[in-house]
Design a protein around this motif. Structure first.
Motif, PDB file in Angstrom:
ATOM      1  N   GLY B 393      23.880   3.985 -17.891  1.00 19.06           N
ATOM      2  CA  GLY B 393      24.162   4.066 -19.316  1.00 19.06           C
ATOM      3  C   GLY B 393      25.390   3.265 -19.693  1.00 19.06           C
ATOM      4  O   GLY B 393      25.589   2.920 -20.851  1.00 19.06           O
ATOM      5  N   LEU B 394      26.203   2.940 -18.687  1.00 17.34           N
ATOM      6  CA  LEU B 394      27.318   2.032 -18.940  1.00 17.34           C
ATOM      7  C   LEU B 394      27.053   0.726 -18.187  1.00 17.34           C
ATOM      8  O   LEU B 394      26.144   0.657 -17.350  1.00 17.34           O
ATOM      9  CB  LEU B 394      28.631   2.675 -18.517  1.00 17.34           C
ATOM     10  N   PRO B 480      36.827  -2.857 -28.694  1.00 16.47           N
ATOM     11  CA  PRO B 480      35.788  -3.878 -28.505  1.00 16.47           C
ATOM     12  C   PRO B 480      35.222  -3.866 -27.095  1.00 16.47           C
ATOM     13  O   PRO B 480      34.008  -4.000 -26.898  1.00 16.47           O
ATOM     14  CB  PRO B 480      36.528  -5.193 -28.771  1.00 16.47           C
ATOM     15  N   LEU B 481      36.108  -3.664 -26.113  1.00 12.54           N
ATOM     16  CA  LEU B 481      35.642  -3.642 -24.727  1.00 12.54           C
ATOM     17  C   LEU B 481      34.717  -2.456 -24.501  1.00 12.54           C
ATOM     18  O   LEU B 481      33.655  -2.583 -23.877  1.00 12.54           O
ATOM     19  CB  LEU B 481      36.838  -3.567 -23.782  1.00 12.54           C
ATOM     20  N   ALA B 482      35.098  -1.296 -25.044  1.00 12.21           N
ATOM     21  CA  ALA B 482      34.280  -0.100 -24.854  1.00 12.21           C
ATOM     22  C   ALA B 482      32.911  -0.277 -25.497  1.00 12.21           C
ATOM     23  O   ALA B 482      31.879   0.063 -24.910  1.00 12.21           O
ATOM     24  CB  ALA B 482      34.996   1.116 -25.431  1.00 12.21           C
ATOM     25  N   TYR B 487      27.120  -1.169 -25.029  1.00 14.83           N
ATOM     26  CA  TYR B 487      25.979  -1.965 -25.461  1.00 14.83           C
ATOM     27  C   TYR B 487      25.244  -2.545 -24.261  1.00 14.83           C
ATOM     28  O   TYR B 487      24.027  -2.429 -24.140  1.00 14.83           O
ATOM     29  CB  TYR B 487      26.446  -3.081 -26.399  1.00 14.83           C
ATOM     30  N   ILE B 488      26.023  -3.157 -23.341  1.00 15.86           N
ATOM     31  CA  ILE B 488      25.371  -3.761 -22.174  1.00 15.86           C
ATOM     32  C   ILE B 488      24.721  -2.679 -21.326  1.00 15.86           C
ATOM     33  O   ILE B 488      23.666  -2.877 -20.734  1.00 15.86           O
ATOM     34  CB  ILE B 488      26.381  -4.583 -21.358  1.00 15.86           C
ATOM     35  N   GLN B 491      21.512  -1.904 -23.364  1.00 15.85           N
ATOM     36  CA  GLN B 491      20.664  -3.047 -23.702  1.00 15.85           C
ATOM     37  C   GLN B 491      20.972  -4.252 -22.805  1.00 15.85           C
ATOM     38  O   GLN B 491      21.406  -5.291 -23.292  1.00 15.85           O
ATOM     39  CB  GLN B 491      20.908  -3.450 -25.156  1.00 15.85           C
ATOM     40  N   PRO B 492      20.771  -4.157 -21.510  1.00 17.24           N
ATOM     41  CA  PRO B 492      21.066  -5.337 -20.679  1.00 17.24           C
ATOM     42  C   PRO B 492      20.003  -6.411 -20.818  1.00 17.24           C
ATOM     43  O   PRO B 492      20.222  -7.547 -20.437  1.00 17.24           O
ATOM     44  CB  PRO B 492      21.081  -4.767 -19.260  1.00 17.24           C
ATOM     45  N   LYS B 493      18.867  -6.030 -21.395  1.00 15.81           N
ATOM     46  CA  LYS B 493      17.730  -6.945 -21.419  1.00 15.81           C
ATOM     47  C   LYS B 493      18.050  -8.298 -22.060  1.00 15.81           C
ATOM     48  O   LYS B 493      17.743  -9.339 -21.468  1.00 15.81           O
ATOM     49  CB  LYS B 493      16.563  -6.258 -22.130  1.00 15.81           C
ATOM     50  N   PRO B 494      18.661  -8.320 -23.242  1.00 14.90           N
ATOM     51  CA  PRO B 494      18.934  -9.640 -23.839  1.00 14.90           C
ATOM     52  C   PRO B 494      19.758 -10.522 -22.907  1.00 14.90           C
ATOM     53  O   PRO B 494      19.509 -11.721 -22.791  1.00 14.90           O
ATOM     54  CB  PRO B 494      19.718  -9.305 -25.114  1.00 14.90           C
ATOM     55  N   LEU B 495      20.722  -9.907 -22.209  1.00 16.24           N
ATOM     56  CA  LEU B 495      21.550 -10.711 -21.310  1.00 16.24           C
ATOM     57  C   LEU B 495      20.750 -11.206 -20.121  1.00 16.24           C
ATOM     58  O   LEU B 495      20.799 -12.399 -19.783  1.00 16.24           O
ATOM     59  CB  LEU B 495      22.743  -9.890 -20.816  1.00 16.24           C
ATOM     60  N   THR B 496      20.024 -10.301 -19.472  1.00 16.36           N
ATOM     61  CA  THR B 496      19.291 -10.741 -18.282  1.00 16.36           C
ATOM     62  C   THR B 496      18.245 -11.773 -18.658  1.00 16.36           C
ATOM     63  O   THR B 496      18.011 -12.718 -17.916  1.00 16.36           O
ATOM     64  CB  THR B 496      18.625  -9.545 -17.571  1.00 16.36           C
TER      65      THR B 496
END
Lengths: 525, 549
Positions: B393-394, B480-482, B487-488, B491-496
């Motif tokens: 989740g993080l 912002p970091l938190a 978010y990542i 939602q890691p999908k957009p990044l991967t």
């Protein structure tokens, strides 16, 4: 012959300067004596401007020199750095004497003033380097090299009123005489082996010998002796022993001079001597490179010079001795270019001489800018916390040291990169790795020159250090420090300039050029 | 659109900071770095190669520097570069904002160096020329050297010199490797000198023999392993981290270490595939040693900052392991790890810095139960520790998991992307996750919870007039970091997805190379099998004989 004379105009012009300066130095009027450095600069700038005008196509082809264009670059280089070195020397000679004369304690005595002599010798030594570029026979080369060295012995002796300077001068003189004997003997053997003293003819004979199965043994011995003798001028191991003591004994401005002018003369002389042998035609399989014996000798000298220079510098506590050893190490880097040879090596040497001249002079200029009770500063500890009182000088020192490390994007990096590429291009990977490790070692001690002025706190000892009353050494430090930052942007055009000059004249005898792009060649002896 | 302003803006900013009066320095620096960030966001929006792995914003026409050797100042960015540039430009304003109160002396210089290092780091990620890359890579040393040497804590002199010498030595050797590749390229019939990364990469992968590749791998690894840092050459890092000022540690952990892994990704993997396949197990073992060894060291640390520093060594071991899994999962995990580690460890260094500013100590034994005094701080601390531990989740979870899955599936029988690692490597590395959970949670337990323990009368002695809990500014740095971590994490999908393009390109040669490697080494195994087989047969024959008898 008359065509060759054209190229001597800058030297003749500077020689006029020598006469003017030595006479002016005897003037009763203090104003004239104080104008001496300015006059020197005027003559040097004049020579700088005249030089490029002389090199026309027709004269170049008529001059009959081995590398006719070499002079254009080297003469302009030494004149430019010479101006900076003159700035360092302002107010150095006869300081106490001048002070007591203006206070009226002593009367003017032409016997006792040395300033005119100093600047005359200064210019004579520069003329020597310029003549080396024009040399086309061994005798001329010998005379030019000695003209470079002889004045420096006296400059060391009169640079400051201390026993150390005199001891240094004597050491330098005797060892210099020994080295002269050495390369003169080498020249004699070369003559014996080839029957020629003209460099162009030597090259033709060597080419014929190489084509017929290898160089004459006597010629090889002669070449190695010559290389060893000349390498004294560059302070290359094993001919480096004088460097630390002499550099320490002389006043900083003279040390800066010694670290650049004779070194340039030596490097140029080596370029000429090695070019007669050539970097091609010694191996049947088409690979290029120097004859194996000379390659081995130079390879070992390069490795030892880099390594011992850097390790020696690491052990020093005196800034001047440290820079002395570091200048030994830089000669080692220069040797890489000589080993590599054309198409890139020689240009890399010339380009590195420029980079080294600027950055090393910058470091010495900072040292020359300070004094304690009229004595120049020597130890590293004197630089501690310089930033508190002289922030600009501290930054200049840091820039010079960073460039001497070869740190990107400073000038030293461009120079080193070019040398390394040249070395790799000639297949000397092992040598380049050793040079890289040496650069890393050198970072150790150069970081003191960055750290002490900028990071350390002042100590009671370093707080007694003050700037010299004359402003010119500081100006020189600032100019060269700016050069260290700005010149890399013009690296392209400077490189082009250095490339144009190592073009050899066409060989008259049989053509021995071999395709240069053969990767198989000995990487180590 | 052009990438040039990304470097020019911070450089001009650095000059501006140096020129204008000291009081304005921090605001100019903050403004410039924010502008750079906004510009990079605009670039990211205009970037149209998120899915195909292509390079955008290439310098057109090429900017020459030394034409003789084809050295240029060319720039270009693919999605990996874009992400790392975004990470850098996001962190820099936060670092600058975060050090408003901590820096009390030589303010102008400090902010000038901060902007200088920003330009250099961005340069590393967008360089498309080896020498340009190298120049930027090296230049990051200088600002960091001064950041540690001037604004560091007590042992700074040793720390900055060690940092400089380790990295400089390593990269000199890497430079030799680069020059070797370029030389081989130039020595081809009709070849010319070039340092164009794309051309040299294509050339090196096919043009160098296996032995040459091994040497080049050694040279490049020497340079990048020091920067990552991998196990035997990591010793500069704890020292540098502990002594650096807060923002320096953040930059060091979040971006500078990534220069090493980025180098591995950009140069080592695509340039010397044969050697990589040959030596991947060795490098994987080294990374696993790093993971476990550094993890165990963390366990016994008393200094919180030093603990987090060592945890970086441990975490980057995962990152390298993922890269050398040589399959998309592992490499995706690894690149994602670069970003995630930057966010969470960067934030942890901020948090430690905030404590240090208040109490002037980082000793765990002197601190305890701070949740009572500083609830907001405690919330963020727990949050980022969990992100760093890898709580699902993080953000940390997804990348660590991908790296491990990558290593796990990197065995010979993987059909699409056969690898040379395997389940055992993943199992050993997974132990590191457990160790990480232990040391980080123990530290959190001691410092955040339990009875309140704080050094007497040190609060605010700095003159900074800081309240007990976090100020608005400090919260602003952390939020912002938190948000990104969360978010990542979800939602890691957009990044991967975005990473897939470049990673497929980097890995294009691998399945084939690995298969060849396995095929070459297979006969040896068969030989052994046959010997064993004959031996057993003889045995059984003998037994049979005995039975008969």
């Amino acid at each position: 012959m008359a065509d060759k004379l054209w190229f001597l105009i800058p030297e003749i012009w500077l020689f006029v300067g020598v006469v003017v300066v030595s006479v002016m130095g005897l003037s009763r009027r203090k104003m004239f004596r104080d104008l001496l450095p300015l006059v020197v600069c005027v003559f040097l700038v004049g020579a700088f401007i005249i030089t490029p005008l002389l090199y026309s196509e027709q004269r170049i082809s008529a001059a009959g020199l081995l590398m006719p264009m070499l002079g254009k670059y080297v003469k302009m280089l030494v004149c430019a750095i010479g101006v900076i070195l003159t700035m360092l020397s302002v107010g150095l000679i006869d300081r106490d004497l001048e002070a007591s004369m203006s206070a009226g304690r002593t009367r003017f005595d032409p016997i006792r003033v040395n300033r005119g002599e100093y600047f005359s010798f200064f210019m004579l030594s520069i003329i020597g380097v310029m003549l080396v570029c024009n040399a086309n026979d061994l005798i001329w080369l010998f005379l030019a090299l000695e003209l470079t060295s002889l004045p420096t012995y006296i400059m060391v002796a009169i640079s400051r009123p201390s026993r150390k300077a005199q001891e240094a001068a004597v050491k330098y003189f005797f060892l210099g005489a020994m080295s002269a004997a050495m390369f003169l003997y080498g020249f004699a053997l070369l003559y014996g082996a080839t029957g020629e003293i003209e460099l162009t003819k030597l090259r033709d004979v060597f080419a014929a010998q190489a084509a017929a199965g290898g160089l004459n043994r006597v010629a090889i011995v002669g070449l190695i002796l010559t290389v060893m003798g000349i390498s004294f001028k560059m302070a290359v191991v094993p001919m480096h022993f004088y460097a630390a003591d002499v550099y320490e004994g002389a006043a900083s401005p003279v040390t800066a001079f010694l670290a650049f002018v004779p070194k340039t003369a030596g490097a140029v002389a080596l370029i000429l001597i090695l070019s007669t042998v050539g970097w091609s035609g010694h191996y049947g399989n088409g690979a290029h490179g120097l004859p194996r014996e000379i390659l081995t000798a130079l390879w070992i000298m390069a490795v030892l010079t880099m390594t011992l220079g850097n390790i020696g510098a690491l052990l020093q506590r005196s800034a001047k001795r440290m820079l002395a050893y570091s200048s030994i190490a830089h000669s080692g880097y220069i040797l890489i270019g000589l080993i590599a040879g054309p198409p890139h090596g020689l240009n890399a040497v010339l380009f590195y001489l420029l980079a080294y001249g600027v950055m090393n002079t910058a470091a010495f200029a900072v040292l020359a800018s300070f004094e304690r009770k009229g004595e120049e500063i020597e130890s590293l500890a004197d630089l501690a916390g310089l930033r508190h009182r002289y922030p600009v000088m501290a930054v200049a020192m840091a820039l010079a040291a960073g460039s001497l490390i070869g740190f990107p994007p400073l000038l030293g990096f461009a120079g080193k990169l070019y040398l390394f590429i040249a070395g790799v291009d000639a297949g000397h990977i092992a040598l380049i790795v050793i040079a890289g490790v040496n650069s890393a070692i050198s970072a150790f001690y150069y970081l003191w020159l960055v750290g002490l002025p900028i990071l350390a706190q002042s100590t009671p000892q370093s707080e007694t250090v003050v700037a010299r009353p004359v402003v010119w050494p500081r100006v020189a430090a600032i100019v060269t420090a700016i050069g260290v930052v700005i010149l890399p942007l013009f690296a392209q055009s400077l490189l082009k300039a250095s490339q144009a000059v190592t073009v050899e004249r066409e060989t008259t005898a049989l053509d021995v050029t071999v395709a240069p792009d053969q990767p198989e060649q000995p990487t180590s002896p | 659109m052009s990438l040039v302003p990304l470097m020019i803006l911070p450089l001009l900013g650095a000059i501006g900071v140096a020129v204008f009066p000291g009081r304005r320095a921090k605001w100019i620096a903050l403004g410039v770095s924010t502008a750079t960030f906004l510009y990079s966001v605009v670039l990211a929006m205009a970037f149209d190669h998120w899915h195909d792995g292509g390079f955008a914003f290439a310098s057109d026409p090429p900017v020459g520097w030394l034409d003789e050797f084809g050295i240029t100042l060319n720039m270009g960015a693919d999605s990996v570069s874009m992400f790392l540039v975004l990470l850098t430009t996001l962190l820099m304003p936060l670092c600058i904002w975060g050090s408003f109160t901590a820096i009390r002396e030589r303010i102008k210089e400090y902010f000038a160096w901060m902007l200088g290092i920003e330009a250099a780091m961005i340069g590393v990620f967008i360089a498309r020329d080896l020498i340009f890359f190298y120049v930027c890579f090296e230049f990051t040393l200088i600002p960091m050297y001064f950041l540690i040497a001037i604004w560091g804590s007590t042992n700074r002199a040793k720390a900055c010199i060690k940092f400089f010498l380790f990295t400089f030595t390593g990269s000199m050797v890497a430079l030799a490797g680069f020059l070797y590749i370029a030389w081989q390229h130039a020595a081809l019939p009709g070849g010319e000198w070039t340092f164009d990364i794309a051309r040299l990469t294509t050339f090196a992968a096919t043009g160098l023999s296996a032995t040459e590749q091994a040497w080049v791998l050694l040279a490049l690894m020497t340079g990048f392993a020091v920067k990552v840092p991998l196990f035997p050459v990591h010793t500069w890092l704890p020292l540098a981290h502990t002594e650096a000022p807060t923002a320096g540690s953040v930059i060091l952990a979040a971006v500078l270490l990534k220069l090493g892994t980025y180098g591995l990704f950009r140069f080592v993997l695509p340039m010397v595939p044969e050697a990589v396949v040959e030596y991947a197990p060795v490098i994987a073992v080294i990374s696993i040693i790093g993971i476990l060894y550094a993890g165990l060291i963390c366990w016994v640390q008393e200094d919180i900052k030093r603990l987090i520093a060592y945890s970086s060594v441990s975490h980057l071991g995962f990152c390298v392991l993922g890269l050398f899994a040589l399959n998309p999962l592992g490499v995706q995990g690894s690149v994602l790890y670069m970003i995630n580690h930057g966010l969470s460890t960067g934030a942890l260094f901020f948090l430690v810095g905030m404590i240090y500013e208040r109490y002037h100590t980082r000793e765990m034994s002197k601190l305890g139960g701070l949740a009572k005094r500083m609830p907001v701080w405690a919330f963020f601390m727990v949050f980022f520790v969990l992100a760093s531990v890898g709580l699902p989740g993080l953000n940390g979870f997804i990348s660590e998991f991908l790296c491990l899955i990558g290593a796990f599936t990197a065995s010979a029988d993987n059909a699409a992307y056969p690898g040379v690692l395997g389940p055992w490597y993943a199992a050993a590395a997974a132990l590191g996750m457990i160790i990480a959970a232990m040391y980080l949670l123990i530290m959190t337990g001691k410092v955040v919870f339990g009875p309140l323990k704080e050094p007497a009368a040190t609060n605010n002695s700095h003159g900074a007039k800081l309240p007990a809990d976090l100020t608005f500014r400090e919260i602003g740095v952390l939020v912002p970091l938190a948000v990104l971590c969360l978010y990542i994490g979800f939602q890691p999908k957009p990044l991967t997805d975005a990473l897939e393009g470049p990673i497929t390109q980097v890995l294009a040669v691998y399945p084939e190379t690995v298969r060849q490697h396995l095929a070459e080494n297979a006969p040896a195994i068969d030989e052994l099998d046959r010997v064993i087989l004959t031996m057993t047969e003889t045995d059984s024959d003998r037994n049979k004989g005995a039975d008969d008898g």
